[in-house]
Design a protein around this motif. Structure first.
Motif, PDB file in Angstrom:
ATOM      1  N   THR A  87       1.022  -0.756   0.053  1.00 44.69           N
ATOM      2  CA  THR A  87      -0.112  -0.064  -0.094  1.00 44.69           C
ATOM      3  C   THR A  87       0.840   1.709   0.238  1.00 44.69           C
ATOM      4  N   GLY A  88       0.073   1.922  -0.374  1.00 47.19           N
ATOM      5  CA  GLY A  88       1.293   3.632  -0.398  1.00 47.19           C
ATOM      6  C   GLY A  88       0.157   4.880   0.106  1.00 47.19           C
ATOM      7  N   ARG A  89       0.895   5.836   0.245  1.00 44.63           N
ATOM      8  CA  ARG A  89      -0.275   6.597   0.745  1.00 44.63           C
ATOM      9  C   ARG A  89      -0.113   8.270  -0.159  1.00 44.63           C
ATOM     10  N   ILE A  90      -1.332   8.397   0.370  1.00 44.42           N
ATOM     11  CA  ILE A  90      -1.053   9.880  -0.648  1.00 44.42           C
ATOM     12  C   ILE A  90      -0.996  11.170   1.025  1.00 44.42           C
ATOM     13  N   VAL A  91       0.200  11.907  -0.149  1.00 42.54           N
ATOM     14  CA  VAL A  91       0.917  12.821   0.952  1.00 42.54           C
ATOM     15  C   VAL A  91       0.512  14.395   0.488  1.00 42.54           C
ATOM     16  N   LYS A 129       4.390  15.548   4.183  1.00 40.62           N
ATOM     17  CA  LYS A 129       3.641  15.455   5.264  1.00 40.62           C
ATOM     18  C   LYS A 129       2.561  14.295   5.027  1.00 40.62           C
ATOM     19  N   PRO A 130       2.036  13.503   6.130  1.00 34.57           N
ATOM     20  CA  PRO A 130       0.925  12.268   5.366  1.00 34.57           C
ATOM     21  C   PRO A 130      -0.541  13.538   6.252  1.00 34.57           C
ATOM     22  N   ILE A 149      -5.043   8.610   3.767  1.00 34.18           N
ATOM     23  CA  ILE A 149      -5.857   7.990   2.580  1.00 34.18           C
ATOM     24  C   ILE A 149      -4.707   7.347   2.012  1.00 34.18           C
ATOM     25  N   THR A 150      -4.911   5.832   1.472  1.00 36.67           N
ATOM     26  CA  THR A 150      -4.144   5.367   0.881  1.00 36.67           C
ATOM     27  C   THR A 150      -4.753   4.809  -0.642  1.00 36.67           C
TER      28      THR A 150
END
Length: 303
Positions: free
Chosen positions: A164-168, A258-259, A264-265
């Motif tokens: 998984t990844g994240r929106i940053v 910054k997360p 949001i993944t």
């Protein structure tokens, strides 16, 4: 067939060189032969391809449009050449890998680096592609494996989630929000925001996620690719909302990432043909990719 393969070859050579003499040198034939074939081609297909300006051949709008289609044929022919080369050697001597553009700046280059160290003699073809084009590229054997940010449904393809990844939120270190531990949707109010355009799937995904958080954001800038959002943010033009891989600080010196306070993944997906046997090279690359995702989750991917 009106437009024969030899005519395509000559047409492409003229488009690349701009002159009949240049095309002749490229194809190791005489200039008159090129000129005759061009004239015959325009007559046989009923389309004017070039305006003669001195010694130069200036392509018409029709020629520019046709060139794109011819290039597809040429790329396919190169793929056949590579396939024949592999047959002759009776083993996989190359691997073709594609990925979503956002993964092409950090995650996939890191995986390719690790794989190349273990397989230094194996040739790798690496390029980025849009998710919508992945099925055709995999099923036509243009590429062996694809890695995407967004899921894909096709009965002939296997889609395996490998992480998984994240929106940053990416911004310069002197931005007013740069000292925050995390960013909320409310924090963005009053600040210029840079978003991927809604015409691309990833742009729609980010907007839907923000709307789900109750955020109503009108971006100051819209871009067709995620890395362009970071490029603008690095010029202090706003906060880029993008994926964490393209926003990696080692790519963009001076920027902080910054997360979101409310994460949001998204899934990172490995995609390959369901009914075709994978080569040892492909299996090896998949293993390396899984290792990269483990390093990412441990925060050690770029150490």
């Amino acid at each position: 067939m009106k437009f024969k393969l030899r005519q395509m070859e000559v047409f492409r050579a003229v488009m690349l060189t701009g002159t009949a003499s240049g095309a002749a040198r490229m194809l190791y034939v005489s200039q008159p032969a090129i000129s005759r074939l061009l004239t015959h081609t325009e007559t046989s297909i009923g389309v004017k391809l070039f305006e003669r300006v001195g010694r130069k051949l200036v392509p018409t709008d029709s020629a520019v449009a046709l060139f794109e289609e011819v290039q597809h044929v040429y790329d396919a022919a190169l793929g056949v050449d590579r396939f024949v080369e592999n047959l002759a050697n009776q083993s996989a001597i190359e691997l073709s890998v594609s990925c979503s553009p956002a993964l092409g700046l950090s995650l996939l280059p890191r995986a390719i680096e690790m794989f190349h160290r273990r397989n230094p003699k194996l040739r790798i073809h690496f390029y980025t592609t849009l998710t919508i084009d992945v099925p055709n590229e995999l099923l036509s054997k243009k590429t062996d494996l694809a890695v995407t940010l967004l899921p894909l449904n096709n009965p002939n393809l296997t889609v395996e989630t490998i992480g998984t990844g994240r929106i940053v939120a990416a911004m310069m270190g002197d931005h007013p929000l740069a000292s925050r531990n995390s960013i909320s949707a409310e924090d963005l109010a009053g600040h210029a925001v840079i978003l991927p355009a809604p015409k691309i799937a990833f742009g729609r995904f980010i907007r839907a996620a923000l709307e789900g958080m109750g955020a109503d954001i009108t971006p100051a800038f819209e871009v067709p690719r995620a890395e362009l959002a970071c490029a603008l943010a690095r010029r202090s033009l706003g906060i880029a909302l993008t994926d964490e891989f393209v926003a990696s600080p080692d790519i963009w010196p001076g920027m902080v990432v910054k997360p979101f306070a409310q994460p949001i993944t998204y899934d990172i997906n490995l995609i390959y043909p369901k009914y075709s046997a994978r080569s040892k090279a492909a299996e090896g690359f998949i293993q390396v990719l899984r290792e990269c995702m483990q390093l990412h989750e441990a925060g050690k991917l770029f150490v």
